[in-house]
Design a protein around this motif. Structure first.
Motif, PDB file in Angstrom:
ATOM      1  N   SER A  98       2.381   4.860  -1.212  1.00  0.00           N
ATOM      2  CA  SER A  98       2.093   6.099  -1.933  1.00  0.00           C
ATOM      3  C   SER A  98       3.403   6.854  -2.069  1.00  0.00           C
ATOM      4  O   SER A  98       4.220   6.872  -1.140  1.00  0.00           O
ATOM      5  CB  SER A  98       1.054   6.947  -1.189  1.00  0.00           C
ATOM      6  OG  SER A  98      -0.195   6.276  -1.135  1.00  0.00           O
ATOM      7  N   GLN A 153      -0.530   6.111  -5.687  1.00  0.00           N
ATOM      8  CA  GLN A 153      -1.371   5.962  -4.506  1.00  0.00           C
ATOM      9  C   GLN A 153      -1.741   4.502  -4.284  1.00  0.00           C
ATOM     10  O   GLN A 153      -2.274   3.831  -5.178  1.00  0.00           O
ATOM     11  CB  GLN A 153      -2.663   6.779  -4.654  1.00  0.00           C
ATOM     12  CG  GLN A 153      -2.430   8.282  -4.787  1.00  0.00           C
ATOM     13  CD  GLN A 153      -3.736   9.048  -4.801  1.00  0.00           C
ATOM     14  OE1 GLN A 153      -4.594   8.840  -3.944  1.00  0.00           O
ATOM     15  NE2 GLN A 153      -3.900   9.934  -5.776  1.00  0.00           N
ATOM     16  N   ASP A 154      -1.391   4.027  -3.101  1.00  0.00           N
ATOM     17  CA  ASP A 154      -1.871   2.733  -2.603  1.00  0.00           C
ATOM     18  C   ASP A 154      -1.575   1.567  -3.545  1.00  0.00           C
ATOM     19  O   ASP A 154      -2.433   0.707  -3.793  1.00  0.00           O
ATOM     20  CB  ASP A 154      -3.378   2.795  -2.331  1.00  0.00           C
ATOM     21  CG  ASP A 154      -3.725   3.871  -1.313  1.00  0.00           C
ATOM     22  OD1 ASP A 154      -2.931   4.069  -0.385  1.00  0.00           O
ATOM     23  OD2 ASP A 154      -4.782   4.508  -1.468  1.00  0.00           O
ATOM     24  N   GLN A 170       0.824  -1.218   0.000  1.00  0.00           N
ATOM     25  CA  GLN A 170       0.000   0.000   0.000  1.00  0.00           C
ATOM     26  C   GLN A 170       0.861   1.273   0.000  1.00  0.00           C
ATOM     27  O   GLN A 170       0.667   2.168   0.815  1.00  0.00           O
ATOM     28  CB  GLN A 170      -0.932   0.003   1.221  1.00  0.00           C
ATOM     29  CG  GLN A 170      -1.919  -1.153   1.285  1.00  0.00           C
ATOM     30  CD  GLN A 170      -2.953  -1.076   0.156  1.00  0.00           C
ATOM     31  OE1 GLN A 170      -3.347   0.001  -0.266  1.00  0.00           O
ATOM     32  NE2 GLN A 170      -3.369  -2.233  -0.344  1.00  0.00           N
TER      33      GLN A 170
END
Length: 596
Positions: free
Chosen positions: A335, A347-348, A333
């Motif tokens: 970013s 992002q993620d 996850q």
């Protein structure tokens, strides 16, 4: 509360404490010896001339010349010690400054360039110049003024007034020079950045007729820089000239006061000359400090800048050495934002790869592909999330230790000045020939290298200018494969390759997977995807799809067909505008299509 930890600059300076104590001792002896001239003149006028004694004159001359010789030896020794102290401080910090130059583009790009080197050179130049000697001499000013008071209070008062005036000039110099000096530093940095940018883009500037425009920018920067530099020079030069004139006026004033005292039979003739010499010597350090003030201000600014950078980017810790990785790469996850900005471009993102797998990352331009792989290899720091190799986060490795297990071919790849062998071996001292040749064979460039005039000893030139773009890219691939790293990350590895190069790239990717490594490939051209089994699709900075290559492609084609039910031909060509699906299926030997 405990005391704040000492900064690296302060620590380097503190290491020279003993040497500075020696300089202080030398300075004390020197300032006592500086009295030789005044007392010699006092004895000449008050003893030799009245007595007309030649033996006394000869004795005084021998003593004075011996003291002058000893003074010269101490002065030379003090200057040499100061030069060596400055060199020692610079040598202590030299490696750290180099690390700053390398790290700044990845942590704080706006503070990059060669400014840390210039700052260290500025500090060293000041420490080895006349400024520190003048500062060591300043505390001895009361000694000379006190002797003037012993001769006569009026002489001491005259010298004290002159000293106070010069100190006031010093304070004025500080306030007047501070802001213009900051402007000079900022404008100089801008000018140097423009010069470096022009040098790196010289081909574009010449080919597209932009030299004249950049020359106009350079001239504009130069005018502002020179104007600020002239303001500083005018202030320091003007106040320096004023201080020299005032010191000469003071000498004349002391002579006049001495003459007045002699006329009134309150002093001898020798005191006139001796008092003048003492007053001049008392004010000499102040005048020298004023003359060196611009250098002092520049060194002080360099000290603060370098100190802040060293604090901001501390020494990298060397954690415990971990076992050689051999199992997995996990992206949890994460970013990512470019260094120096708060704009999140990935992002993620989350996925996991096992040993022997190869991942292709595809997506349109500016979808975050290169940013993602920069975070995977640790050159960009993640805003959130973690990247793990065999369960250990990248922070648990030192950069040197982690680098042995990572092969990285960046999008804007450059080679170093040196031989081909040195470049492949990552500038490793005395690398084994077998390792260099093995990396070249893995990249499929061994025969190409042997065909060059000097083989592996061919000099590359700065940036690898002696080779073509395709040759440079293949040498870069060999460098990435050197030492059989566990994780190999290739960003646009086939952008300059021909068909033979594409086939060699595919064999290299399959070779890494066969020996149990992990390969991550970013590409727009589908030929680079022939050797991978996993596919990750990026769109607008987000992970759009991840899984086995065939599965992801089928799902992409199905989504495209649903989006364009009346145009199956278009759906069969494009997978949501991300990658040419048929081309990926065919691979490099079955046709070449332009990706959409």
């Amino acid at each position: 509360m405990g005391a704040a930890p000492r900064t690296e600059l302060a620590t380097a300076l503190a290491a020279a404490r003993t040497s500075y104590i020696g300089v202080a001792v030398f300075t004390g002896i020197l300032n006592i010896l500086f009295l030789t001239g005044s007392f010699f003149m006092l004895q000449i006028y008050d003893r030799v001339l009245p007595s007309r004694s030649i033996p006394t004159l000869i004795g005084l001359c021998v003593l004075a010349f011996a003291l002058y010789g000893f003074q010269a030896v101490l002065d030379i020794a003090r200057n040499r010690v100061l030069i060596r102290i400055a060199g020692g401080v610079a040598e202590t910090l030299d490696r750290r400054v180099y690390e700053l130059i390398v790290k700044l583009p990845l942590r704080a790009p706006t503070m990059g360039g060669f400014e840390p080197v210039r700052d260290l050179d500025q500090i060293r130049s000041f420490m080895s110049g006349g400024g520190p000697a003048a500062l060591f001499d300043l505390p001895w000013m009361p000694l000379y003024l006190g002797i003037c008071y012993v001769f006569h209070p009026l002489l001491g008062l005259t010298a004290t007034v002159g000293a106070l005036i010069l100190v006031a000039i010093t304070v004025i110099t500080e306030f007047k020079v501070r802001q213009p000096s900051i402007e000079v530093s900022a404008l100089g940095s801008r000018r140097n950045s423009l010069a470096e940018m022009s040098r790196r883009n010289s081909e574009v500037l010449h080919a597209m007729g932009m030299v004249g425009r950049f020359a106009a920018l350079w001239s504009d920067h130069g005018r502002h820089y020179l104007a600020a530099h002239q303001r500083v020079g005018d202030i320091t030069g003007g106040l320096g000239g004023l201080s020299r004139a005032l010191r000469m006026m003071l000498q004349s004033a002391v002579l006049a006061v001495g003459a007045y005292l002699v006329i009134n039979q309150q002093a001898t003739a020798g005191i006139i000359i001796a008092g003048s010499i003492l007053a001049s010597r008392a004010l000499a350090p102040v005048e020298l400090v004023i003359a060196q003030w611009r250098t002092f201000v520049a060194a002080r600014q360099s000290w603060h800048r370098l100190n802040n950078l060293l604090i901001r980017l501390p020494v990298e810790e060397h954690p415990m050495v971990l076992p050689r990785p051999k199992n997995s790469l996990s992206v949890e996850q994460i970013s990512v934002a470019p260094p120096g900005t708060n704009i999140v471009v990935v992002q993620d993102a989350a996925f996991e790869l096992k040993a022997g797998q190869g991942l292709g990352i595809v997506g349109p331009s500016a979808s975050g592909k290169s940013s993602l792989v920069r975070a995977i290899v640790g050159v960009w720091i993640t805003v959130r999330g973690k990247v793990r190799i065999d369960g250990a986060t990248l922070e648990q490795w030192s950069s040197e230790a982690l680098g042995e297990h990572i092969g990285y071919l960046p999008q804007d790849m450059e080679l170093f000045a040196g031989t081909i062998a040195q470049n492949i071996a990552r500038l490793e001292p005395s690398p084994a020939s077998e390792k260099v040749i093995a990396a070249a064979r893995a990249a499929g460039v061994h025969e190409m290298i042997l065909a060059l005039p000097n083989g592996y000893e061919t000099q590359m030139g700065e940036g690898g200018t002696a080779l073509s773009a395709g040759q440079r890219q293949r040498i870069g691939l060999a460098r990435a494969l050197y030492g059989d790293p566990f994780l190999v990350v290739l960003d646009e590895p086939n952008s300059s390759l021909d068909q033979d190069g594409d086939e060699a790239l595919t064999r290299a990717i399959l070779g890494v997977r066969a020996r149990g490594g992990i390969v991550v490939v970013v590409a727009h051209r589908p030929s680079a995807m022939a050797g991978v089994d996993q596919l990750l699709v990026m769109r607008n900075g987000r992970q759009h799809a991840f899984g086995p290559k065939d599965t992801v492609i089928k799902e992409a084609m199905k989504a495209a067909q649903q989006a364009q039910p009346g145009n199956p031909a278009a759906a069969s060509v494009t997978a949501p505008g991300l990658v040419s699906v048929p081309a990926v299926l065919r691979g490099p030997n079955r046709g070449r299509e332009t990706p959409t």
